[in-house]
Write an enzyme that holds these catalytic residues in place. Structure first.
Site, PDB file in Angstrom:
ATOM      1  N   ARG A  23       0.830  -1.221   0.000  1.00  0.00           N
ATOM      2  CA  ARG A  23       0.000   0.000   0.000  1.00  0.00           C
ATOM      3  C   ARG A  23       0.862   1.268   0.000  1.00  0.00           C
ATOM      4  NH1 ARG A  23      -4.967  -1.875   3.932  1.00  0.00           N
ATOM      5  NH2 ARG A  23      -6.097  -2.879   2.252  1.00  0.00           N
ATOM      6  N   LYS A  74     -23.040 -14.434   0.412  1.00  0.00           N
ATOM      7  CA  LYS A  74     -24.466 -14.121   0.593  1.00  0.00           C
ATOM      8  C   LYS A  74     -25.012 -13.133  -0.412  1.00  0.00           C
ATOM      9  CE  LYS A  74     -24.418 -14.443   5.613  1.00  0.00           C
ATOM     10  NZ  LYS A  74     -24.471 -13.521   6.751  1.00  0.00           N
ATOM     11  N   GLY A  94     -14.545  -2.837   0.093  1.00  0.00           N
ATOM     12  CA  GLY A  94     -15.816  -2.181   0.451  1.00  0.00           C
ATOM     13  C   GLY A  94     -16.118  -1.017  -0.476  1.00  0.00           C
ATOM     14  N   GLY A 130     -11.059  -7.282  -2.523  1.00  0.00           N
ATOM     15  CA  GLY A 130     -11.381  -8.371  -1.596  1.00  0.00           C
ATOM     16  C   GLY A 130     -10.838  -9.719  -2.040  1.00  0.00           C
TER      17      GLY A 130
HETATM   18  P1  AMP Z   1     -18.004 -12.459   0.386  1.00  0.00           P
HETATM   19  O1  AMP Z   1     -17.275 -11.814   1.520  1.00  0.00           O
HETATM   20  O2  AMP Z   1     -19.482 -12.282   0.444  1.00  0.00           O
HETATM   21  O3  AMP Z   1     -17.409 -12.089  -0.960  1.00  0.00           O
HETATM   22  O4  AMP Z   1     -17.815 -14.018   0.577  1.00  0.00           O
HETATM   23  C1  AMP Z   1     -16.589 -14.661   0.483  1.00  0.00           C
HETATM   24  C2  AMP Z   1     -16.731 -16.036   1.056  1.00  0.00           C
HETATM   25  O5  AMP Z   1     -17.710 -16.754   0.336  1.00  0.00           O
HETATM   26  C3  AMP Z   1     -15.464 -16.848   0.993  1.00  0.00           C
HETATM   27  O6  AMP Z   1     -14.944 -16.993   2.273  1.00  0.00           O
HETATM   28  C4  AMP Z   1     -15.937 -18.192   0.417  1.00  0.00           C
HETATM   29  O7  AMP Z   1     -15.458 -19.318   1.145  1.00  0.00           O
HETATM   30  C5  AMP Z   1     -17.445 -18.108   0.550  1.00  0.00           C
HETATM   31  N1  AMP Z   1     -18.122 -18.977  -0.422  1.00  0.00           N
HETATM   32  C6  AMP Z   1     -17.960 -18.988  -1.755  1.00  0.00           C
HETATM   33  N2  AMP Z   1     -18.691 -19.958  -2.312  1.00  0.00           N
HETATM   34  C7  AMP Z   1     -19.334 -20.606  -1.313  1.00  0.00           C
HETATM   35  C8  AMP Z   1     -20.236 -21.709  -1.256  1.00  0.00           C
HETATM   36  N3  AMP Z   1     -20.609 -22.356  -2.351  1.00  0.00           N
HETATM   37  N4  AMP Z   1     -20.679 -22.103  -0.037  1.00  0.00           N
HETATM   38  C9  AMP Z   1     -20.288 -21.441   1.087  1.00  0.00           C
HETATM   39  N5  AMP Z   1     -19.448 -20.379   1.085  1.00  0.00           N
HETATM   40  C10 AMP Z   1     -18.972 -19.970  -0.095  1.00  0.00           C
END
Ligand code: AMP
Length: 391
Positions: free
Chosen positions: A36, A198, A371, A348
Site C-alpha cells: 500500500r 451471501k 468495500g 477483496g
Molecule cells: P463475500 O465476503 O461475500 O465475498 O464471501 C466470500 C466467502 O464466500 C469466501 O470466504 C468463500 O469461502 C465463501 N463462499 C464462496 N462460495 C461458497 C459456497 N458455495 N458455499 C459457502 N461459502 C462460499
C-alpha cells in the site's frame, strides 16, 4: 467520473495535505507488506517533484480513539516510506495541534512530514468539522489517494475537502477510471461475475449491475440461493432462506441475462474429509453441500466470457480457501488474464485470487478497495469522491 487530479493544479511552493491508505499489516512494530505504501509512491513523488512540501495522513487499524497507542503508530510506515523515497520523512507525534502546525509550516519544498494515525481522535470517524478544519489548516491543497477509504465520510477523507481545493491522486484516478467503465457507458458485450457467500450483502450490486450489463454470472454461495429460488433442493448448501424471495424477483426481472451454475462440486457436511463429487445442480444428494461450481458451468460461463469486451468480477465462485473447492475461482482468474477484454476486479477475495493465481499483472485493473469498490458498483457516489473538484 471526471475529477481533477494532481496534474490539474499548480503545486509549486504549496503545502500539500495528502490522504493515503497506509493501513498496512504489521508484526511487532514492523511493516510486513509495503504494497500500500508503494502504491502511493507515484503521487507522492510527483507532488515532491513539483516543488511542493508534503504532509501525509492515514489511518491504521482500529485504535480506541482516545489518544496515542503505540500498537497503531504510523512511525514504522513512515520509516518504510523514507526508505522507498530515499529521503528523510519526519513523523509527527499527533495529527493536529500547535506543534504539528508549526512542523507542517516549516517544511521546505521537497520535504515530507507524516502525521500520526488520524484515528487516535474519535473526531476522525465522526467527521467532526472542527477536527477537519484543524487538519485542513496544515495544508493549502488536499489530495486524496486513498480509494479504499473513500466510501467512508470521515474527517480525513471527506470533511477536510470542504476547506481546501481537493483533487485526486493517481491511484484514486485509476480506480475511478476503471470502475466507472463498469457503471457509465460500458464497452459491450459487458459481463459481470458475482460470487461470495451471501446475496443479502450484495443485493444493491446485483440490481445495479443487472441494469448495466449484458450478462450477469452468479457463482459461490450466492448462486445456491438463486438455485433454491428455482425450486432446487440444495440440501446442506449455504442458502439464505430470507433472501430466496429477493433472488426469485431478481431472477424473473433479469430473464436471460442471469447465468447460474448447472452443476457443482459437492462436499459432505457429515464427513468433511470425504472426497467431493461433481453433480448436477438439481441432484444434490442428502447431506451434500455445493461448495464450488462444476465443469459444465465453467464451460457455459467460458462461452459467454470469450466474447466479452468488458468483464467485472467480485467475489469467489466457491469456497476457494479450501483447495478442493478453489478450481473454478482460479480457472476464472486465468481465463480473464488471457482474455482480450478490459478486466476489472473489485477488490477483496477476488483480488487475492488473481494474485494467488499469479495473474494480477495481466488484469486491466485490480481494485485496492473491497468495500469501496462494492459501493461504487452499487451505483453510489462515494463521499470521499463526491467532494473532489470536477474537471
Ligand atoms: P463475500 O465476503 O461475500 O465475498 O464471501 C466470500 C466467502 O464466500 C469466501 O470466504 C468463500 O469461502 C465463501 N463462499 C464462496 N462460495 C461458497 C459456497 N458455495 N458455499 C459457502 N461459502 C462460499
Amino acid at each position: 467520473m471526471n475529477k481533477k487530479t494532481v496534474k490539474d493544479i499548480d503545486l509549486k511552493g504549496k503545502r500539500v495535505l495528502m490522504r493515503v491508505d497506509f493501513n498496512v499489516p504489521m508484526a511487532n512494530g514492523v511493516v510486513t507488506d509495503d504494497k500500500r505504501i508503494r502504491a502511493a509512491l507515484p503521487t507522492i513523488q510527483y507532488v515532491l517533484e513539483q516543488g511542493a512540501s508534503l504532509i501525509v495522513m492515514s489511518h491504521l487499524g482500529r485504535p480506541k480513539g482516545t489518544g496515542f497507542e503505540s500498537e497503531f503508530s504510523l512511525k514504522p510506515a513512515s520509516e518504510v516510506l523514507a526508505k522507498l523515497l530515499n529521503k528523510p520523512v519526519a513523523i509527527a507525534q499527533d495529527c493536529i495541534g500547535d506543534e504539528i502546525e508549526r512542523m507542517a509550516k516549516s517544511l521546505k519544498p521537497g520535504e515530507t512530514l507524516m502525521l500520526e494515525n488520524v484515528r487516535f481522535h474519535k473526531a476522525e470517524e465522526k467527521n467532526d468539522p472542527e477536527f477537519a478544519k484543524k487538519l485542513a489548516s496544515l495544508g493549502e491543497v488536499y489530495v486524496n489517494d486513498a480509494f479504499g477509504s473513500a466510501h467512508r465520510a470521515h474527517a480525513s477523507t471527506e470533511g477536510v475537502a470542504k476547506f481546501l481545493p481537493a483533487v485526486s491522486g493517481f491511484l484514486m484516478q485509476q480506480e475511478l477510471e476503471y470502475l466507472s467503465k463498469a457503471t457509465i457507458n460500458p464497452e459491450r458485450p459487458y459481463v459481470a461475475i458475482l460470487g461470495g457467500a451471501k446475496i443479502s450483502d450484495k443485493i444493491a450490486v446485483i440490481e445495479n449491475l443487472l441494469s448495466k450489463c449484458d450478462t450477469l454470472i452468479v457463482g459461490g454461495g450466492m448462486a445456491n440461493t438463486f438455485l433454491a429460488a428455482k425450486g432446487y433442493n440444495m440440501a446442506e448448501s449455504l442458502v439464505e432462506q430470507t433472501a430466496i424471495e429477493t433472488a426469485r424477483k431478481n431472477k424473473k426481472k433479469a430473464g436471460g441475462k442471469l447465468l447460474l451454475p448447472v452443476d457443482g462440486v459437492v462436499g459432505s457436511k457429515i464427513d468433511v474429509q470425504a472426497q467431493p463429487k461433481v453433480v448436477d445442480a438439481d441432484k444434490i444428494p442428502v447431506g451434500g453441500a455445493m461448495m464450488d461450481i462444476g465443469p459444465k458451468s465453467i464451460e457455459k460461463f467460458s462461452n459467454v466470457l470469450k466474447n466479452a469486451k468488458l468483464v467485472v468480477w467480485n467475489g469467489p465462485l466457491g469456497v476457494f480457501e479450501d483447495p478442493r473447492y478453489s478450481k473454478v475461482t482460479f480457472a476464472i482468474a486465468k481465463l480473464l488474464a488471457t482474455s482480450g477484454a478490459t478486466t476489472v476486479i473489485g477488490g477483496g477475495d477476488s483480488a487475492s485470487a488473481v494474485k494467488k493465481a499469479g495473474v494480477a499483472k495481466q488484469i486491466s485493473h485490480v481494485s485496492t478497495g473491497g468495500g469501496a469498490s462494492l459501493e461504487f458498483l452499487e451505483g453510489k457516489i462515494l463521499p470521499g469522491v463526491a467532494v473532489l473538484l470536477n474537471k
